[in-house]
Design a protein around this motif. Structure first.
Motif, PDB file in Angstrom:
ATOM      1  N   ASP A   1      10.146   3.768   7.324  1.00 44.43           N
ATOM      2  CA  ASP A   1       9.389   2.114   6.426  1.00 44.43           C
ATOM      3  C   ASP A   1      10.773   1.381   5.683  1.00 44.43           C
ATOM      4  O   ASP A   1      10.295   0.784   5.515  1.00 44.43           O
ATOM      5  CB  ASP A   1       9.161   3.024   5.262  1.00 44.43           C
TER       6      ASP A   1
ATOM      7  N   GLN B   1      -0.748   6.039  -6.480  1.00 54.06           N
ATOM      8  CA  GLN B   1      -0.256   6.065  -4.801  1.00 54.06           C
ATOM      9  C   GLN B   1      -2.193   6.234  -4.134  1.00 54.06           C
ATOM     10  O   GLN B   1      -2.840   6.865  -3.860  1.00 54.06           O
ATOM     11  CB  GLN B   1       0.391   7.186  -4.429  1.00 54.06           C
ATOM     12  N   GLY B   2      -2.536   5.051  -3.518  1.00 50.54           N
ATOM     13  CA  GLY B   2      -3.686   5.241  -2.385  1.00 50.54           C
ATOM     14  C   GLY B   2      -4.937   5.402  -3.682  1.00 50.54           C
ATOM     15  O   GLY B   2      -6.019   6.393  -3.149  1.00 50.54           O
TER      16      GLY B   2
ATOM     17  N   ASP C   1       8.912  -5.336  -3.367  1.00 49.62           N
ATOM     18  CA  ASP C   1       7.693  -4.449  -2.307  1.00 49.62           C
ATOM     19  C   ASP C   1       6.997  -4.141  -4.240  1.00 49.62           C
ATOM     20  O   ASP C   1       5.826  -3.470  -3.428  1.00 49.62           O
ATOM     21  CB  ASP C   1       8.567  -2.465  -2.393  1.00 49.62           C
TER      22      ASP C   1
ATOM     23  N   SER D   1       3.687  -4.232  -2.668  1.00 46.19           N
ATOM     24  CA  SER D   1       2.872  -3.281  -2.083  1.00 46.19           C
ATOM     25  C   SER D   1       1.789  -3.062  -2.227  1.00 46.19           C
ATOM     26  O   SER D   1       0.141  -3.361  -2.845  1.00 46.19           O
ATOM     27  CB  SER D   1       3.930  -1.988  -2.202  1.00 46.19           C
ATOM     28  N   LYS D   2       0.947  -2.411  -1.223  1.00 43.26           N
ATOM     29  CA  LYS D   2      -0.238  -1.588  -1.791  1.00 43.26           C
ATOM     30  C   LYS D   2      -0.583  -0.999  -2.756  1.00 43.26           C
ATOM     31  O   LYS D   2      -1.804  -1.054  -2.933  1.00 43.26           O
ATOM     32  CB  LYS D   2      -1.225  -1.347   0.140  1.00 43.26           C
ATOM     33  N   SER D   3       0.022  -0.715  -2.827  1.00 41.18           N
ATOM     34  CA  SER D   3       0.310   0.105  -4.208  1.00 41.18           C
ATOM     35  C   SER D   3       0.836  -0.556  -5.381  1.00 41.18           C
ATOM     36  O   SER D   3       2.482   0.031  -6.378  1.00 41.18           O
ATOM     37  CB  SER D   3       0.307   1.781  -4.820  1.00 41.18           C
TER      38      SER D   3
END
Length: 620
Positions: free
Chosen positions: A341, A516-517, A581, A585-587
């Motif tokens: 990653d 996170q998610g 990031d 980022s997604k979270s």
């Protein structure tokens, strides 16, 4: 034989680095004096912070303060990119960057009345530089110790799953390399849980048996400090008795019946992770306000013998196993072909901070060590030598987290991906698992060996925690001193008030959770990335201060200038990537992005101040 030859080659580099390069720095660059009485420890002796100390005791205190959890944790994570980049940065970075950094920070401090690196920055770069340094130091220490509290609290707590699987024998794993074994449940507290091949291997991260011996060390340290400094007892017998008692208490602490009686291995009775965080913060406060000779110095001194014993046992077990063919391969690629990653460059230089170079060491070197140095010439062994020792500790992590796994399948199962590392505490578990296998080669039970290494890891994480809290206290007091208000100076100058504020700052990051998610979780790995960049940033800036000092003193600057350029370049690169990031980022974490953005701004500002100071000195 490749692992054995490689490690022996690293040992040779350490020997050559200390014998020749540190000698060159000592004689030609820093020109150390061999006279007693002219160091800050003698000039400002107050029995609390300034105290002339025997080199052996000060080496142990300094070594234990810098060799905490970070030189184990960083390489344990960084081997995800392969063993070769981690090993090269730990060894060569330690010799040519980290050792110069620590050595230089001590020298600059003792030549400036034992002032901290931030105060020296004011003298060399101007008052604004001091404020910038103090802000960066504040974030660095609070972040780092927040991470340490997170990991320690999990290690001290009982495993919430309570049922653990026994350590599989290497032979059994090799026979079933294509498929990890399914293992029956067992309840022994010193064993490791392994799941089936459908899931990544999960190494143990809870070691409640370390609680009792850790408490014992604190009690022994208080007695040693009092008996030596107040009653004048000889240090030799005190050392022997305290170390022997520590080992006895360690064996008792691993006893099943004692763990059951205390409830430490029972999730229903043992303090949970949040409560352990509070207990650790209370301990940090008490350690910060007590005189340095009573707890900090003596505890670090006792702990240093545990670390010496641990490192010797790890390497002896590794050498024996390598000679007889048990550890014949790294079980990991030299450089991992599969992309993970995060990019190997620049992040390998950030993930491995302590063990190669660490800005936190500048705080220890100038914050406590320089105030206790008996003679200038002792700075070589303590500054350069102790950093070699920490690099050796970092090397054990590289070796344990590659060779220490029983097979390539087992290693790749654990290091499947960046997220597959499962957090910081399990990465420490990987180190304990690998080193436990090494020490078992000497005839010790593998469960006992893991318990011993767990105690070593916990002890040194705690030495960093109590030393760093005291350093953060100094930093807050220095910030107060720079404010033009007598009330602020009086309030924040009180060591109890400044210690409370230090613990609150550490606690903020220790209890911080991120999304996170869609699930709230401890910000362990995210904080480690931010700590890594902040830590290396301070290392680069400390090397900058050393370079300016050498320029001002009309000495050669290349020994600190070249490492400074390298460290700052890699760090700023990583900081920009992290900032992006954290935001996109997604979270996303806007709080961590804000901290990262502030640090980037402060760094660029401080570099401008340094350029202006360089021009002033050059013209002068």
């Amino acid at each position: 034989m490749l692992p054995l030859i490689t490690v022996l080659g690293c040992f040779l580099l350490y020997f050559l680095g200390y014998k020749f390069y540190s000698g060159y720095l000592s004689k030609s660059i820093f020109q150390l004096k061999d006279t007693r009485g002219d160091t800050p420890a003698h000039k400002f002796n107050d029995g609390v912070d300034y105290l002339p100390t025997k080199p052996a005791v000060l080496f142990g205190h300094h070594y234990a303060s810098i060799a905490g959890l970070a030189p184990i944790l960083g390489p344990a994570v960084a081997v995800i990119w392969g063993w070769l980049p981690a090993m090269l940065w730990v060894v060569l970075g330690g010799i040519f960057v980290g050792c110069v950094h620590d050595f230089g920070a001590i020298v600059v401090s003792i030549r400036n009345q034992g002032k901290s690196i931030g105060q020296v920055a004011q003298d060399l770069l101007g008052p604004r530089a001091r404020s910038l340094f103090h802000t960066i130091i504040f974030f660095l220490v609070a972040l780092a110790m927040g991470v340490f509290v997170i990991v320690l609290a999990e290690m001290f707590s009982a495993d919430p799953k309570t049922k653990l699987a026994p350590v599989p024998s290497p032979a059994k794993i090799e026979q079933t390399e294509a498929k990890l074994p399914s293992i029956k449940e067992h309840t022994h507290p010193s064993e490791v849980r392994v799941e089936t091949s459908s899931s990544p291997i999960q190494l143990r991260s809870h070691f409640p048996e370390a609680v009792i011996p850790t408490a014992g060390i604190m009690i022994f340290a208080l007695l040693v400090g009092w008996l030596h400094y107040k009653k004048g007892m000889d240090l030799g017998p005190l050392t022997f008795v305290s170390v022997a008692l520590t080992l006895v208490v360690m064996v008792l602490g691993m006893n099943d019946s004692i763990l059951t009686w205390t409830g430490l291995n029972d999730t229903a009775r043992s303090p949970g992770v949040p409560l352990w965080k509070i207990i650790l913060l209370l301990y940090a406060f008490l350690a910060s306000v007590t005189p340095v000779w009573l707890l900090l110095q003596s505890r670090d001194y006792i702990n240093s013998f545990l670390l010496y014993l641990g490192i010797i046992a790890i390497y002896l077990g590794f050498f024996k196993g390598s000679i007889f063919g048990e550890f014949s391969s790294f079980n990991a690629e030299a450089i991992r072909a599969e992309k993970v990653d995060m990019d190997i460059i620049p992040f390998v230089f950030i993930t491995i901070a302590c063990g190669a170079v660490s800005g936190f060491h500048a705080l220890v070197s100038s914050g406590t060590t320089a105030k206790q140095l008996d003679r200038e010439i002792d700075a070589r062994a303590i500054g350069y030598g102790a950093m070699i020792g920490e690099s050796l500790l970092g090397l054990t992590s590289v070796v344990a987290c590659t060779i220490g796994f029983a097979s390539a399948t087992e290693w790749s199962s654990f290091y499947k991906s960046w997220s597959g590392i499962q957090g910081l505490a399990p990465s420490v578990g990987a180190y304990i698992y690998g080193t436990g296998r090494f020490i078992s080669q000497l005839g010790f039970d593998q469960g006992f060996a893991q318990g011993f290494i767990a105690l070593v890891v916990v002890s040194f994480a705690l030495t960093s925690l109590d030393s760093a809290t005291r350093l953060l206290r100094y930093n807050i007091e220095e910030i107060a001193d720079s404010i033009n208000s007598e009330l602020v100076k009086k309030v924040l100058g009180n060591r109890y008030v400044s210690s409370i504020l230090a613990c609150v700052a550490i606690g903020f990051f220790a209890f911080l959770q991120i999304d996170q998610g869609g699930k709230k979780t401890t910000a362990g790995l995210a904080l480690w990335k931010l700590f890594g960049t902040t830590n290396q940033l301070l290392a680069g800036l400390s090397l900058l201060v050393v370079t300016i000092y050498l320029l001002y003193s009309k000495k050669k600057t290349w020994t600190s200038f070249l490492p400074m350029v390298f460290v700052l370049t890699a760090t700023l690169w990583a900081m920009v990537v992290n900032f992006y990031d954290f935001l996109f980022s997604k979270s996303p974490s806007y709080l961590l992005a804000g901290v990262g953005g502030v640090l980037i701004f402060l760094t660029l500002w401080l570099l401008i101040e340094a350029v202006l100071a360089w021009r002033r000195f050059s013209k002068a």
